[in-house]
Design a protein around this motif. Structure first.
Motif, PDB file in Angstrom:
ATOM      1  N   GLN A   2       0.733  -1.113  -0.020  1.00 48.24           N
ATOM      2  CA  GLN A   2      -0.018   0.049   0.131  1.00 48.24           C
ATOM      3  C   GLN A   2       0.785   1.163   0.072  1.00 48.24           C
ATOM      4  O   GLN A   2       1.951   1.309   0.589  1.00 48.24           O
ATOM      5  CB  GLN A   2      -0.873   0.021   1.152  1.00 48.24           C
ATOM      6  N   ASP A   3       0.343   2.303  -0.702  1.00 46.69           N
ATOM      7  CA  ASP A   3       1.267   3.361  -0.714  1.00 46.69           C
ATOM      8  C   ASP A   3       0.939   4.376   0.410  1.00 46.69           C
ATOM      9  O   ASP A   3      -0.032   4.396   0.783  1.00 46.69           O
ATOM     10  CB  ASP A   3       0.785   4.401  -2.168  1.00 46.69           C
ATOM     11  N   TYR A   6      -0.908   7.431   0.184  1.00 44.24           N
ATOM     12  CA  TYR A   6      -2.287   7.665  -0.223  1.00 44.24           C
ATOM     13  C   TYR A   6      -3.212   7.397   0.902  1.00 44.24           C
ATOM     14  O   TYR A   6      -2.836   6.255   1.564  1.00 44.24           O
ATOM     15  CB  TYR A   6      -2.437   6.882  -1.579  1.00 44.24           C
ATOM     16  N   ILE A   7      -4.307   7.824   0.815  1.00 45.98           N
ATOM     17  CA  ILE A   7      -5.829   7.382   1.807  1.00 45.98           C
ATOM     18  C   ILE A   7      -6.914   7.687   1.014  1.00 45.98           C
ATOM     19  O   ILE A   7      -6.955   8.705   0.359  1.00 45.98           O
ATOM     20  CB  ILE A   7      -5.609   8.374   3.145  1.00 45.98           C
ATOM     21  N   ASP A   8      -7.731   6.604   0.934  1.00 47.84           N
ATOM     22  CA  ASP A   8      -9.262   6.816   0.309  1.00 47.84           C
ATOM     23  C   ASP A   8     -10.108   7.536   0.985  1.00 47.84           C
ATOM     24  O   ASP A   8      -9.726   7.863   2.259  1.00 47.84           O
ATOM     25  CB  ASP A   8      -9.636   5.672  -0.173  1.00 47.84           C
ATOM     26  N   ASN A   9     -11.349   8.196   0.324  1.00 49.28           N
ATOM     27  CA  ASN A   9     -12.012   9.014   0.987  1.00 49.28           C
ATOM     28  C   ASN A   9     -12.703   8.160   2.170  1.00 49.28           C
ATOM     29  O   ASN A   9     -13.362   8.682   3.217  1.00 49.28           O
ATOM     30  CB  ASN A   9     -13.170   9.392   0.140  1.00 49.28           C
ATOM     31  N   VAL A  10     -13.118   6.905   2.121  1.00 47.66           N
ATOM     32  CA  VAL A  10     -13.721   6.180   2.913  1.00 47.66           C
ATOM     33  C   VAL A  10     -12.978   6.158   4.473  1.00 47.66           C
ATOM     34  O   VAL A  10     -13.425   6.530   5.739  1.00 47.66           O
ATOM     35  CB  VAL A  10     -14.029   4.658   2.796  1.00 47.66           C
ATOM     36  N   HIS A  11     -11.651   6.039   4.128  1.00 42.27           N
ATOM     37  CA  HIS A  11     -10.542   6.191   5.517  1.00 42.27           C
ATOM     38  C   HIS A  11     -10.680   7.732   6.182  1.00 42.27           C
ATOM     39  O   HIS A  11     -10.562   7.785   7.327  1.00 42.27           O
ATOM     40  CB  HIS A  11      -9.358   5.505   5.206  1.00 42.27           C
ATOM     41  N   ILE A  12     -10.843   8.476   5.150  1.00 39.58           N
ATOM     42  CA  ILE A  12     -10.841  10.009   5.788  1.00 39.58           C
ATOM     43  C   ILE A  12     -11.841  10.126   6.437  1.00 39.58           C
ATOM     44  O   ILE A  12     -11.953  10.647   7.653  1.00 39.58           O
ATOM     45  CB  ILE A  12     -10.843  11.094   4.590  1.00 39.58           C
ATOM     46  N   TYR A  58      -0.952  13.212   3.920  1.00 38.61           N
ATOM     47  CA  TYR A  58      -1.332  13.214   2.552  1.00 38.61           C
ATOM     48  C   TYR A  58      -1.838  14.315   1.542  1.00 38.61           C
ATOM     49  O   TYR A  58      -1.908  14.161   0.352  1.00 38.61           O
ATOM     50  CB  TYR A  58      -2.759  12.151   2.747  1.00 38.61           C
ATOM     51  N   SER A  61       1.083  14.645  -1.260  1.00 40.21           N
ATOM     52  CA  SER A  61       1.404  13.671  -1.814  1.00 40.21           C
ATOM     53  C   SER A  61       2.030  13.881  -3.237  1.00 40.21           C
ATOM     54  O   SER A  61       2.749  13.099  -3.620  1.00 40.21           O
ATOM     55  CB  SER A  61       0.671  12.479  -1.562  1.00 40.21           C
TER      56      SER A  61
END
Length: 237
Positions: A2-3, A6-12, A58, A61
């Motif tokens: 995993q990068d 990077y973080i996706d919107n769900v985890h935000i 993030y 990035s």
């Protein structure tokens, strides 16, 4: 792999919601205790801290692989810890007899740290710290009030007509209860009714800062002083 940048919107969203929950738990305790920084303040501080640390990690990035650019994920976290001190200072009050709000200021500061931990994905530490904060604010407070604190500073204010032996009577009552007087202020005022030939009457305003044990009810002392001749007003703070 995993990068890490990077973080996706769900985890935000999950991190922001978790920061609201953990900050709200601490804020709820402060709200129930009627402190200046309550539920909403702690939620906003915790969520704002989580948002800032996510921005720090993030938000830039895209520039990671640029030449001559170094990314420091903790650069904004230090600014949060420093800046939150100004908000905490606003909850500290000097009332003239004591300083209040230190615990609330500390709770605001540590909630900011919880928010930073949530935003950085340090979930176990965030939840564990929140539980320990609540343990400190609720359980330790009760232990401190019951077993550690010996006396509390109170301010008594009396208004009275000057009569012989009044101050001596008040002094005897205070000494009989074993109360320590830390500060005493007496103001005398003379008041004469207009067009009256009678001599002016002298009124007294007496302010006493006293140390009273937690086991002793200060209302009992106020009631005893109110029965003295010449006393017209008793105020307890």
């Amino acid at each position: 792999m995993q990068d890490p940048w990077y973080i996706d919107n769900v985890h935000i969203l999950l991190r922001l919601l978790l920061s609201m929950l953990l900050g709200g738990l601490v804020g709820l305790e402060r709200e129930r205790s009627n402190h200046a920084a309550g539920l909403r303040t702690h939620i906003l501080v915790c969520m704002g801290s989580a948002l800032i640390i996510m921005l720090s990690i993030y938000g830039f990035s895209e520039f990671v692989h640029e030449v001559n650019i170094r990314i420091d994920p903790a650069r904004l976290a230090s600014a949060v810890i420093t800046g939150i001190g100004f908000l905490g200072a606003g909850t500290i009050l000097f009332t003239g007899k004591s300083i209040t709000g230190l615990t609330t200021a500390a709770s605001v500061w540590v909630v900011a740290a919880v928010g930073l931990s949530v935003g950085a994905g340090f979930y176990f530490a965030s939840v564990a710290a929140t539980l320990l904060i609540l343990l400190t604010l609720v359980v330790f407070n009760k232990l401190e009030q019951r077993y550690i604190k010996g006396s509390k500073l109170h301010l008594f204010t009396f208004h009275a007509v000057s009569v012989p032996g009044l101050l001596e009577s008040i002094s005897e009552l205070v000494q009989a209860e074993g109360i320590a007087v830390k500060k005493l202020i007496i103001n005398e005022r003379s008041a004469a009714a207009p067009f009256e030939l009678e001599p002016p009457s002298t009124t007294l305003e007496i302010s006493m800062h006293v140390l009273i044990k937690h086991s002793f009810d200060p209302l009992q002392l106020a009631s005893q002083i109110r029965k003295l001749e010449g006393i017209t007003l008793v105020s307890l703070d």
